[in-house]
Design an enzyme around this catalytic site. Structure first.
Site, short mmCIF file in Angstrom:
data_model
loop_
_atom_site.label_atom_id
_atom_site.label_comp_id
_atom_site.label_asym_id
_atom_site.label_seq_id
_atom_site.Cartn_x
_atom_site.Cartn_y
_atom_site.Cartn_z
N THR A 175 0.76 -1.24 0.00
CA THR A 175 0.00 0.00 0.00
C THR A 175 0.80 1.31 0.00
O THR A 175 1.87 1.39 0.60
CB THR A 175 -0.89 -0.06 1.26
OG1 THR A 175 -1.58 -1.29 1.24
CG2 THR A 175 -1.88 1.06 1.33
N GLY A 205 -9.66 -4.72 0.48
CA GLY A 205 -8.97 -4.41 1.73
C GLY A 205 -9.53 -3.16 2.40
O GLY A 205 -10.63 -2.70 2.10
N ASP A 206 -8.73 -2.60 3.29
CA ASP A 206 -9.16 -1.44 4.08
C ASP A 206 -9.04 -0.11 3.35
O ASP A 206 -9.72 0.87 3.70
CB ASP A 206 -8.29 -1.34 5.35
CG ASP A 206 -6.81 -1.19 4.99
OD1 ASP A 206 -6.26 -2.11 4.35
OD2 ASP A 206 -6.23 -0.14 5.32
N GLY A 226 -0.93 -2.03 5.97
CA GLY A 226 -0.80 -3.24 6.79
C GLY A 226 -1.87 -4.24 6.40
O GLY A 226 -2.41 -4.19 5.29
N GLY A 228 -5.17 -5.41 5.92
CA GLY A 228 -6.41 -4.66 5.82
C GLY A 228 -7.52 -5.18 6.71
O GLY A 228 -8.32 -4.41 7.25
N1 GLY Z 1 -3.68 -2.47 3.65
C1 GLY Z 1 -3.87 -2.93 2.35
C2 GLY Z 1 -4.69 -4.11 2.23
O1 GLY Z 1 -4.82 -4.88 3.17
O2 GLY Z 1 -5.24 -4.30 1.18
#
Ligand code: GLY
Length: 307
Positions: A175, A205-206, A226, A228
């Protein structure tokens, strides 16, 4: 006063030969955001410009450099939020678009929605004239598939990488993101990613989830990196906003969020950049490294650190 903070992902950062290319990319990304802010542009435009540089670099897990999913396909996520208007735009599982962060900004600007996903997110972005991902990427995919096969077969030339990969399967690269404060005192955040290495197809993801990996309001802007799933489960963005509303500065907010992430999910789970309305910067992570940097009107030159 203006300020911009960027990250190129929390993770293991095992390939030291890439460090100088990544550091140059972080510096270029800071300069791109700073030139918008210096000219009186908005925090939102600044974070998008900064993230586009990170997406285009090919040395980070976003845009051109995105890691493929288990089937070897590239599915990307991105989110942007404007703290002034409290409006956001995001795309999940988008394919074949060079700059997912631009697609996210178009969702904010051109639609009544916050999040578009899958094939229709891609169709939306391409219809709006965004460039497609370069077909050269297919070479990278072949290399990647070959690497996965060698890993699976325990190729001894990749012994150290294989050990690292087994220990931290989700954190090889991560990310990218940016937060900015413009001279009007407005904040914004943007995050973009190829997602976790070898994720299941269709996994989101997040990063595009507003209130998880991306958030900005009138007090604080944050971008997470990190695993997500953990970042979603803690509602990191909303939690950061609540801490800031209670008067905590961005550096304390970032430390508290990462301490919580560590206590709930252990080390190697993530990192956060944060910037508050007073220009205080927060950078925290519980992984071996995180590519990161910042630049403000009070500094004579940008600062970058890898890993
Ligand atoms: N932080 C990015 C993901 O987990 O997709």
């Amino acid at each position: 006063m203006w300020s911009v903070v960027v990250h190129g992902g929390a993770g293991v950062w095992s390939e030291s030969e890439k460090f100088s290319a990544v550091k140059d990319t972080i510096l270029k990304s800071l300069e791109a955001g700073a030139s918008v802010l210096r000219a009186g542009g908005s925090a939102l435009d600044a974070v998008v410009e900064s993230v586009m540089v990170l997406e285009d670099s090919g040395v980070l897990n976003a845009g051109v450099g995105s890691y493929p999913n288990l089937l070897g396909e590239i599915e990307m996520d991105a989110g942007v939020m404007d703290g002034k208007s409290l409006r956001a735009g995001a795309v999940g599982c988008i394919r074949n678009v060079k700059n997912p962060v631009l697609a996210a900004k178009l969702v904010l600007e051109k639609t009544d929605h916050v999040l578009l996903v899958g094939e229709w997110a891609s169709r939306f972005a391409l219809s709006m004239g965004l460039p497609a991902l370069n077909s050269d990427r297919s070479k990278g995919l072949l290399k990647y598939r070959d690497l996965v096969r060698r890993f699976e077969e325990g190729d001894t030339r990749y012994k150290s990488n294989l050990a690292l990969y087994k220990q931290y399967p989700h954190l090889f690269h991560e990310t990218v993101g940016a937060v900015a404060l413009d001279i009007e005192g407005n904040l914004a955040s943007a995050t973009s990613t190829g997602g976790l290495a070898l994720k299941l197809p269709g996994r989101v993801g997040d990063s595009p989830l507003i209130g998880a990996g991306t958030y900005a309001d009138s007090n604080i802007a944050v971008s997470a990196t990190g695993i997500g799933e953990y970042i979603m489960l803690l509602g990191v963005g909303v939690r950061a906003s609540q801490y800031a509303e209670n008067g905590l500065p961005a550096n304390t907010v970032a430390e508290k969020i990462i301490a919580l992430l560590t206590s709930r999910f252990g080390i190697n789970s993530g990192g956060l950049i944060a910037l508050d309305k007073n220009g205080v910067i927060g950078i925290s992570f519980n992984t071996p490294g995180m590519a990161r940097g910042y630049y403000s009107s009070e500094m004579s030159e940008p600062y970058a650190m890898v890993p």
